[in-house]
Design a protein around this motif. Sequence first.
Motif, PDB file in Angstrom:
ATOM      1  N   ILE A  73      -8.249  15.276   2.266  1.00 25.43           N
ATOM      2  CA  ILE A  73      -7.285  16.347   2.548  1.00 25.43           C
ATOM      3  C   ILE A  73      -5.934  15.719   2.886  1.00 25.43           C
ATOM      4  N   HIS A  74      -4.936  16.035   2.075  1.00 25.52           N
ATOM      5  CA  HIS A  74      -3.600  15.442   2.261  1.00 25.52           C
ATOM      6  C   HIS A  74      -2.813  16.171   3.354  1.00 25.52           C
ATOM      7  N   GLY A  75      -1.610  15.690   3.605  1.00 24.22           N
ATOM      8  CA  GLY A  75      -0.784  16.251   4.656  1.00 24.22           C
ATOM      9  C   GLY A  75       0.367  17.114   4.154  1.00 24.22           C
ATOM     10  N   PHE A  76       1.298  17.370   5.052  1.00 28.06           N
ATOM     11  CA  PHE A  76       2.445  18.254   4.792  1.00 28.06           C
ATOM     12  C   PHE A  76       3.328  17.710   3.676  1.00 28.06           C
ATOM     13  N   ALA A  77       3.757  18.619   2.782  1.00 25.87           N
ATOM     14  CA  ALA A  77       4.681  18.285   1.685  1.00 25.87           C
ATOM     15  C   ALA A  77       4.179  17.131   0.834  1.00 25.87           C
ATOM     16  N   SER A  78       2.844  17.019   0.725  1.00 29.34           N
ATOM     17  CA  SER A  78       2.257  15.929  -0.038  1.00 29.34           C
ATOM     18  C   SER A  78       1.251  16.491  -1.037  1.00 29.34           C
TER      19      SER A  78
END
Length: 273
Positions: A33-38
């Motif tokens: 699970i990736h992060g913000f704006a990614s």
Amino acid sequence: MSSTEIQQTYIKVDNINLYCEFVLNDKPPILLIHGFASSIFTFRRIIPLLQKHFSVFAVDLPGFGKSEKPTSFVYNFQNYAKLMLECIHKLEIPNTYIVAHSMGGQIALNMALIAPEKINKLILLCSSGYLKRSKKLLICSSYLPFFEKFVQYYVRRKEVKEHLKNVFYNHTLINEELIREFGSPLSEKSFYKALIRLLRHREDDLLPEQLQTIQVPTLLVWGEEDRVVPLEIGKRLVQDLPDAKLITYKKTGHLITEEKPDLVFKNILLHTS
């Protein structure tokens, strides 16, 4: 069904088209699970390493990457967590390991709070933590007609390379591919609409008393020079989570999967064995 090649597809979960990359090989499942704006791009250096030991599943969250950016979705951590749990169900995974970066860490922790039986272990990479909800004035302002233009200006006031310098300790690793990949969403109008909705809907990060109820074994991995989510957050999380361990990397920033992919992989393998 088994395949050692990375498959790329879209899956529909709760009427949202989610872009997904996966490797099926009859090994234990691991969800990224990736992060913000990614996007899934965050994990490009560790997926080839992980696929030798796991069935790997990576999903672009709604609002980011190649996934749909619906205006009907309520962009908060609880809904993201429920959606990822639905995704696991749709993929017919009974339970999984989770590797989550930055904002993805809050989503993973919410998943552990909602359905701990679905998660074997958590590996949180520079996880966000203890952030409060946006201020009421900012939330109210987000409904004004010009607000989208303001967000575009705010995000684009710096070159993409300058934003990347904030997430890397070693700036020599920043290349044209990274600049192109992280810069591509900035030309999409739907990207800014999703950001605004995340700003409106995002609740507080999990409170200490909520974190203290999470029994899922957790490994926290941090870059000591992280300027986005400082190491102090990791030190607080390891105190609040009942079954947690903290590992830090020297001379490493926020995007540790780019700066130290081999070390990240090694620590994931040790924590899941």
